[in-house]
Design a protein around this motif. Structure first.
Motif, PDB file in Angstrom:
ATOM      1  N   UNK A  74      36.545  35.043  49.597  1.00 11.32           N
ATOM      2  CA  UNK A  74      36.551  35.231  48.157  1.00 11.32           C
ATOM      3  C   UNK A  74      37.977  35.477  47.673  1.00 11.32           C
ATOM      4  N   UNK A  75      38.195  35.213  46.402  1.00 12.97           N
ATOM      5  CA  UNK A  75      39.521  35.351  45.835  1.00 12.97           C
ATOM      6  C   UNK A  75      39.990  36.802  45.907  1.00 12.97           C
ATOM      7  N   UNK A  76      41.296  36.997  46.138  1.00 12.48           N
ATOM      8  CA  UNK A  76      41.840  38.345  46.210  1.00 12.48           C
ATOM      9  C   UNK A  76      41.696  39.035  44.867  1.00 12.48           C
ATOM     10  N   UNK A  77      41.420  40.317  44.896  1.00 13.93           N
ATOM     11  CA  UNK A  77      41.209  41.061  43.659  1.00 13.93           C
ATOM     12  C   UNK A  77      42.515  41.219  42.892  1.00 13.93           C
ATOM     13  N   UNK A  78      42.399  41.314  41.573  1.00 12.91           N
ATOM     14  CA  UNK A  78      43.602  41.449  40.755  1.00 12.91           C
ATOM     15  C   UNK A  78      44.263  42.806  40.969  1.00 12.91           C
ATOM     16  N   UNK A  79      43.477  43.826  41.342  1.00 12.28           N
ATOM     17  CA  UNK A  79      44.068  45.141  41.615  1.00 12.28           C
ATOM     18  C   UNK A  79      44.950  45.092  42.853  1.00 12.28           C
ATOM     19  N   UNK A  80      44.476  44.405  43.880  1.00 11.85           N
ATOM     20  CA  UNK A  80      45.267  44.262  45.107  1.00 11.85           C
ATOM     21  C   UNK A  80      46.561  43.518  44.805  1.00 11.85           C
ATOM     22  N   UNK A  81      46.470  42.419  44.074  1.00  6.50           N
ATOM     23  CA  UNK A  81      47.652  41.620  43.758  1.00  6.50           C
ATOM     24  C   UNK A  81      48.611  42.379  42.851  1.00  6.50           C
ATOM     25  N   UNK A 248      53.396  36.141  43.414  1.00 12.65           N
ATOM     26  CA  UNK A 248      52.381  37.197  43.429  1.00 12.65           C
ATOM     27  C   UNK A 248      51.898  37.485  42.009  1.00 12.65           C
ATOM     28  N   UNK A 249      52.837  37.486  41.042  1.00 13.01           N
ATOM     29  CA  UNK A 249      52.461  37.735  39.655  1.00 13.01           C
ATOM     30  C   UNK A 249      51.546  36.634  39.135  1.00 13.01           C
ATOM     31  N   UNK A 250      51.863  35.387  39.468  1.00 11.96           N
ATOM     32  CA  UNK A 250      51.027  34.280  39.025  1.00 11.96           C
ATOM     33  C   UNK A 250      49.658  34.311  39.710  1.00 11.96           C
ATOM     34  N   UNK A 251      49.625  34.719  40.975  1.00 16.60           N
ATOM     35  CA  UNK A 251      48.341  34.882  41.662  1.00 16.60           C
ATOM     36  C   UNK A 251      47.527  35.978  40.968  1.00 16.60           C
TER      37      UNK A 251
END
Length: 262
Positions: A74-81, A248-251
């Motif tokens: 699953x896609x990485x969470x926005x909190x982690x990124x 990382x910001x764009x991810x």
């Protein structure tokens, strides 16, 4: 499982259990029109919706998945990124400070304040660097990019060994050679890390390729430890690390967008 086969399967299981579309939609907390579009094959449900449907229909979610889909993370969470971006920013700013002294090794042990700041910077550099590249280790796993996964892990190890050998140079002269070996390994690994970035298949592929090219350009300058080559490598690493932060910001921004199905 692809549409319309997926929708047909869901419809069959629902009818088999004697559940109406309205009842199934309510139990899954989704709009009935969304369920109708899923069953008609017009919409691909997201993974979280599939899990709700499987639970409501008392079946294994793998019933709705192909083998390839089962293995897709699953896609990485926005909190982690977001955390990786903030830590990466600290890493980058600290790296600028730390590299200033690293370019003029050995460290001046006579200057108390300089000594303390350089050691503190080295520790912060190590902690934030390991966490930052752990983010790329996770991204490598997410995109099933084994080269990016492995090389980012090697960077994490090398950053830690770099600090340890650097601290050892204060007591043992032979540690200078160990430190040089770590830098050499990091430089060689940099080629493969750059290649891993370059081949990443993503909607942000252009950014990954740019970062990969800069890493490939910078790595050779650290193989030979002279003041000139290190200085050139340093200035190439500045835009490279900035590109990693942008990635990382764009991810992170992308993680807020809905997946291309409902």
């Amino acid at each position: 499982m692809k549409q319309p086969e997926l929708g047909t399967n869901i419809c069959f299981l629902r009818n088999q259990k004697g559940i109406t579309q309205k009842e199934l939609a309510e139990s899954c907390n989704i709009d009935i029109r969304t369920l109708q579009r899923i069953e008609s094959g017009n919409v691909n449900p997201r993974m979280s919706t599939l899990k709700l449907l499987a639970e409501a229909l008392s079946c294994d979610i793998n019933t709705f998945l192909d083998k390839e889909e089962e293995e897709t993370p699953e896609r990485l969470s926005h909190r982690f990124l977001a955390s990786i971006f903030i830590i990466g920013l600290v890493y980058f700013l600290n790296w600028l400070f730390f590299s200033r002294y690293e370019l003029s090794l050995p460290i001046d042990l006579e200057g108390g304040n300089v000594y303390f700041l350089s050691i503190l910077s080295a520790v912060v550099y190590t902690i934030t660097g390991v966490i930052f590249y752990y983010g790329f280790n996770r991204l490598g796993k997410h995109y099933k990019n084994k080269l990016l996964t492995i090389t980012s892990f090697i960077i994490m190890i090398c950053i830690t060994l770099f600090l340890l050998t650097l601290l050892m140079t204060m007591e043992y002269s032979f540690a200078t050679h160990l430190n040089a070996i770590v830098v050499f390994i990091m430089s060689i690994n940099g080629f493969f890390f750059g290649a891993g970035l370059f081949i990443t298949k993503s909607s942000l592929a252009t950014w990954y390729k740019l970062a990969g090219i800069l890493q490939l350009m910078a790595s050779p300058f650290f193989l030979i430890r002279t003041s000139i080559t290190q200085l050139i490598g340093f200035w190439l690493c500045v835009p490279f690390l900035l590109l990693l932060l942008i990635l990382v910001f764009k991810e992170y921004k992308q993680s807020h967008r809905p997946l291309p199905h409902s």
